[in-house]
Design an enzyme around this catalytic site. Sequence first.
Site, PDB file in Angstrom:
ATOM      1  N   GLY A  11       0.839  -1.201   0.000  1.00 15.14           N
ATOM      2  CA  GLY A  11       0.000   0.000   0.000  1.00 15.14           C
ATOM      3  C   GLY A  11       0.869   1.245   0.000  1.00 15.14           C
ATOM      4  N   ARG A  72       0.976  -4.998  -5.153  1.00 16.15           N
ATOM      5  CA  ARG A  72       1.095  -6.169  -4.272  1.00 16.15           C
ATOM      6  C   ARG A  72       1.283  -7.348  -5.230  1.00 16.15           C
ATOM      7  NH1 ARG A  72      -0.672  -4.169   0.769  1.00 16.15           N
ATOM      8  NH2 ARG A  72      -2.358  -2.639   0.677  1.00 16.15           N
ATOM      9  N   ASP A 103       5.146  -4.923   6.027  1.00 12.26           N
ATOM     10  CA  ASP A 103       5.647  -6.262   6.365  1.00 12.26           C
ATOM     11  C   ASP A 103       5.566  -7.249   5.196  1.00 12.26           C
ATOM     12  OD1 ASP A 103       2.949  -6.325   6.561  1.00 12.26           O
ATOM     13  OD2 ASP A 103       2.863  -7.106   8.606  1.00 12.26           O
ATOM     14  N   THR A 126       4.334   2.691   5.456  1.00 12.35           N
ATOM     15  CA  THR A 126       2.926   2.247   5.515  1.00 12.35           C
ATOM     16  C   THR A 126       2.200   3.171   6.482  1.00 12.35           C
ATOM     17  OG1 THR A 126       1.415   0.565   6.393  1.00 12.35           O
ATOM     18  CG2 THR A 126       3.663   0.458   7.187  1.00 12.35           C
ATOM     19  N   ASP A 128      -0.060   2.306   8.393  1.00  8.81           N
ATOM     20  CA  ASP A 128      -0.581   1.546   9.541  1.00  8.81           C
ATOM     21  C   ASP A 128       0.279   1.625  10.805  1.00  8.81           C
ATOM     22  OD1 ASP A 128      -2.596   0.802   7.883  1.00  8.81           O
ATOM     23  OD2 ASP A 128      -2.081  -1.318   7.782  1.00  8.81           O
ATOM     24  N   ASP A 130       2.506  -0.431  11.761  1.00 17.47           N
ATOM     25  CA  ASP A 130       2.434  -1.756  12.405  1.00 17.47           C
ATOM     26  C   ASP A 130       3.714  -2.571  12.189  1.00 17.47           C
ATOM     27  OD1 ASP A 130       2.134  -2.062   9.693  1.00 17.47           O
ATOM     28  OD2 ASP A 130       0.488  -3.497   9.815  1.00 17.47           O
ATOM     29  N   ARG A 172      -5.573  -2.661   9.022  1.00 15.59           N
ATOM     30  CA  ARG A 172      -6.106  -4.014   8.847  1.00 15.59           C
ATOM     31  C   ARG A 172      -5.917  -4.851  10.115  1.00 15.59           C
ATOM     32  NH1 ARG A 172      -4.287  -5.698   3.289  1.00 15.59           N
ATOM     33  NH2 ARG A 172      -2.364  -5.029   4.258  1.00 15.59           N
ATOM     34  N   SER A 216     -23.762  14.531  21.520  1.00 17.24           N
ATOM     35  CA  SER A 216     -23.369  13.799  20.308  1.00 17.24           C
ATOM     36  C   SER A 216     -22.166  12.942  20.666  1.00 17.24           C
ATOM     37  CB  SER A 216     -23.007  14.766  19.181  1.00 17.24           C
ATOM     38  OG  SER A 216     -21.891  15.540  19.575  1.00 17.24           O
TER      39      SER A 216
HETATM   40  O1  F6P Z   1      -1.496  -1.494   4.746  1.00 18.11           O
HETATM   41  C1  F6P Z   1      -1.997  -0.245   4.457  1.00 18.11           C
HETATM   42  C2  F6P Z   1      -3.469  -0.315   4.173  1.00 18.11           C
HETATM   43  O2  F6P Z   1      -3.913   0.979   3.854  1.00 18.11           O
HETATM   44  C3  F6P Z   1      -4.324  -0.926   5.273  1.00 18.11           C
HETATM   45  O3  F6P Z   1      -4.622  -0.025   6.315  1.00 18.11           O
HETATM   46  C4  F6P Z   1      -5.533  -1.353   4.503  1.00 18.11           C
HETATM   47  O4  F6P Z   1      -6.210  -2.401   5.148  1.00 18.11           O
HETATM   48  C5  F6P Z   1      -4.949  -1.814   3.200  1.00 18.11           C
HETATM   49  O5  F6P Z   1      -3.722  -1.142   3.045  1.00 18.11           O
HETATM   50  C6  F6P Z   1      -5.817  -1.582   1.991  1.00 18.11           C
HETATM   51  O6  F6P Z   1      -5.163  -2.102   0.880  1.00 18.11           O
HETATM   52  P1  F6P Z   1      -5.635  -1.861  -0.618  1.00 18.11           P
HETATM   53  O7  F6P Z   1      -5.356  -0.435  -0.978  1.00 18.11           O
HETATM   54  O8  F6P Z   1      -4.824  -2.813  -1.427  1.00 18.11           O
HETATM   55  O9  F6P Z   1      -7.091  -2.152  -0.645  1.00 18.11           O
END
Ligand code: F6P
Length: 324
Positions: A11, A72, A103, A126, A128, A130, A172, A216
């Site tokens: 990504g 990917r 990763d 990334t 994320d 992570d 994710r 809210s």
């Molecule tokens: O790993 C980065 C990320 O943006 C995640 O947060 C998300 O789940 C995933 O990639 C989405 O991937 P794609 O753009 O291939 O749908």
Amino acid sequence: MKKIGVLTSGGDAPGMNAAIRAVVRACAYHKLDCIGIYRGYEGLIEGDFEPLDARSVKNIINRGGTFLKSARSKAFHTKEGRQKAFNNLKNNAIDALVVIGGDGTFTGALIFHGEFNFPVVGIPGTIDNDINGTDFTIGYDTALNTVVNAIDKIRDTAISHNRLFLVEVMGRDAGDIALNAGVGAGAEEILIPEQDMGRERLIASLKRSKASGKSSSIVVVAEGDQIGKNILGLAEYIREHLEEYECKVTVLGHIQRGGAPSCYDRVLASRLGVAAVDTLLNGEYNNMMGINHNQIVSVPLREVLRGGHKIDESLLRVADITSI
Ligand code: F6P
């Protein structure tokens, strides 16, 4: 070490361009040739290469996405695909590879290194956050600011209509974006994959905050959270069990992956890109450059991929206290 290849994979993340720029310019500084590889491991297998010099990367430090494009790659999962990639590197006299990604990218790099003993260095890119072995990944800070800006806007309309909003953010397998953006945006509740709050407790907590005078509410939900089947299912459950609010759903989606990188991400990307070339020149590879307590560190890829990334538990407490 005479020629280094660079690619972005997985990504995309804001700041990847700044990282490529730093790698290319560090190569120019050290009088090394640099080859850009398009579409990640796909382009490596297909030989989609282009020589890059210092001027090839002008005016990109401020641009989101990755000009080398990303993919990917399924083919890189196969031995045949990796053999083609190795042949292309050899035929182009490329001595080492800098891979910018997450990763999945590093898993591919580790397997590739194991098979061909080819020098590889990773840079964590990334949204994320992570990745083991680094406090921050390139793109995370920008994504957080994008999410906080979006939630600020959602809050305006939530207040005007006395509504409850479920806001789904990316991540994710990791709740870092949800937790940090949730605290930064003042969310009432934050749902993350690392912690199972349970639907009943969520309802009880929202009822309590309504009774305490809130008109809210914002609930930030990481996409990987398991509390409902998905956010729409969770919204249905809330509508059935919480009469106090009208419940709306916003999925932020890929907006979080775009936009100009923040200054933090540009500087981080620049530091990691320069460090990646330094480490190769020092004869070190099969590692990832990361940042730890604001110092650049080198972490073996095997360690990076051992799993067990953790969120900051102390921030969960801060979230609980500040959303009272
Ligand atoms: O790993 C980065 C990320 O943006 C995640 O947060 C998300 O789940 C995933 O990639 C989405 O991937 P794609 O753009 O291939 O749908």
